[in-house]
Write a protein that holds these residues in place. Structure first.
Motif, short mmCIF file in Angstrom:
data_model
loop_
_atom_site.label_atom_id
_atom_site.label_comp_id
_atom_site.label_asym_id
_atom_site.label_seq_id
_atom_site.Cartn_x
_atom_site.Cartn_y
_atom_site.Cartn_z
N LEU A 116 11.72 1.39 -4.24
CA LEU A 116 10.33 1.08 -4.59
C LEU A 116 10.26 -0.24 -5.35
O LEU A 116 11.10 -0.52 -6.21
N VAL A 117 9.23 -1.01 -5.05
CA VAL A 117 9.00 -2.30 -5.70
C VAL A 117 7.69 -2.21 -6.47
O VAL A 117 6.68 -1.74 -5.92
N LEU A 120 4.54 -3.58 -4.81
CA LEU A 120 4.04 -2.76 -3.72
C LEU A 120 3.41 -1.47 -4.24
O LEU A 120 2.42 -0.98 -3.69
N ASP A 121 3.98 -0.91 -5.32
CA ASP A 121 3.36 0.25 -5.95
C ASP A 121 1.94 -0.09 -6.40
O ASP A 121 1.00 0.68 -6.19
N ALA A 122 1.79 -1.26 -7.01
CA ALA A 122 0.47 -1.69 -7.50
C ALA A 122 -0.49 -1.89 -6.33
O ALA A 122 -1.68 -1.58 -6.44
N GLY A 210 6.19 0.83 -1.40
CA GLY A 210 5.34 1.00 -2.57
C GLY A 210 4.56 2.29 -2.39
O GLY A 210 4.03 2.55 -1.30
N ILE A 211 4.51 3.12 -3.41
CA ILE A 211 3.86 4.43 -3.32
C ILE A 211 3.04 4.65 -4.59
O ILE A 211 3.47 4.29 -5.69
N SER A 222 -4.03 12.56 -4.09
CA SER A 222 -4.22 11.51 -3.09
C SER A 222 -3.01 10.57 -3.17
O SER A 222 -2.74 9.99 -4.22
N ILE A 223 -2.26 10.46 -2.08
CA ILE A 223 -1.01 9.70 -2.07
C ILE A 223 -1.07 8.62 -1.00
O ILE A 223 -1.49 8.87 0.14
N THR A 224 -0.67 7.42 -1.38
CA THR A 224 -0.60 6.31 -0.44
C THR A 224 0.81 5.73 -0.42
O THR A 224 1.54 5.80 -1.41
N ALA A 225 1.17 5.15 0.71
CA ALA A 225 2.49 4.53 0.84
C ALA A 225 2.37 3.26 1.67
O ALA A 225 1.59 3.20 2.63
N ILE A 226 3.14 2.25 1.28
CA ILE A 226 3.31 1.03 2.06
C ILE A 226 4.80 0.89 2.34
O ILE A 226 5.60 0.87 1.41
N ILE A 227 5.16 0.82 3.61
CA ILE A 227 6.55 0.63 4.00
C ILE A 227 6.67 -0.74 4.65
O ILE A 227 5.98 -1.03 5.62
N THR A 228 7.51 -1.60 4.09
CA THR A 228 7.61 -2.97 4.59
C THR A 228 8.99 -3.24 5.17
O THR A 228 9.98 -2.62 4.80
#
Length: 239
Positions: A116-117, A120-122, A210-211, A222-228
């Motif tokens: 996790l970065v 990206l979390d932000a 980032g999550i 409510s959960i969000t995720a960004i996978i790069t």
């Protein structure tokens, strides 16, 4: 609105036009990562326990893991039960989500996401607050040398229940599916979350994520995720 109600959507975003929208999956992996034939009702029905006792309760966690293992059996993955780390309950919701996503990948022969970065979390947090897919700004993507990324959002009883929705209950349902991108029989959103999690990202050296999590008005998360995916230097990881 019944127990276990959730809404989720997933987006695939290209940063560099030359990168394919969905990278080809190697033949040795494709069979394991193909979507299941249809939605799998949770067995055991963990939603009631999670609603009554909370997402962090041992009963909720145990029943959700058992339901995931049951769903995996339908994919001939009986030899790969979901094994959580011993410190799972001490992790934050974001860290738990990251661990479970990585286990879904690794157990199917895919490369793990490195970590996790904070940036990206932000970027993921506003989506969790607004109950929608997150977005990463162009400046951030360029700084991390991201070539393509996937985004996810879900609302359910914690990271494990959300993973179940994304991975095993993400297709069309005659009774009305909670996946907002999958409301009709010809929708293109079927299994989009599963496909995002299991994207192989061929040719991309560095996988980051980032999550974020925000409380849901219905007592869920409510959960969000960004996978790069990209080829830049490894940034500082927060997990």
């Amino acid at each position: 609105m019944g127990v276990g109600w959730s809404v989720r959507r997933s987006h695939v975003v290209l940063v560099i036009a030359s990168v394919a929208c969905l990278a080809a999956v190697p033949q040795s992996i494709a069979r394991a990562s193909d979507p299941v034939d249809g939605n799998i009702s949770p067995n055991p029905w963990f939603l009631q326990a999670c609603s009554a006792q909370g997402a962090g309760s041992s009963t909720c966690i145990g029943q959700t893991v058992a339901a995931i293992d049951n769903a995996r059996e339908s994919e001939q993955m009986r030899q790969y039960p979901l094994v959580l780390p011993d410190n799972f309950v001490t992790l934050t919701a974001a860290e738990q989500t990251f661990v479970v996503i990585d286990l879904e990948r690794v157990d199917r022969g895919l490369r793990p996401i490195v970590g996790l970065v904070s940036q990206l979390d932000a970027a993921a947090l506003p989506g969790a607050v607004r109950h929608t897919d997150p977005a990463a700004g162009t400046r951030l993507l360029r700084s991390l040398r991201v070539r393509s990324y996937r985004t996810l959002w879900g609302s359910s009883f914690g990271p494990l229940a959300t993973d179940y929705d994304w991975m095993y209950d993400d297709g069309y349902s005659d009774g009305g599916d909670p996946n907002v991108d999958c409301q009709y029989t010809d929708s293109t959103g079927w299994w989009a979350h599963r496909n995002a999690i299991l994207t192989s990202f061929v040719g991309q050296r560095l996988l980051l994520a980032g999550i974020a999590m925000a409380d849901d008005a219905q007592g869920m998360e409510s959960i969000t995720a960004i996978i790069t995916a990209g080829g830049g230097p490894r940034p500082r990881l927060v997990y």
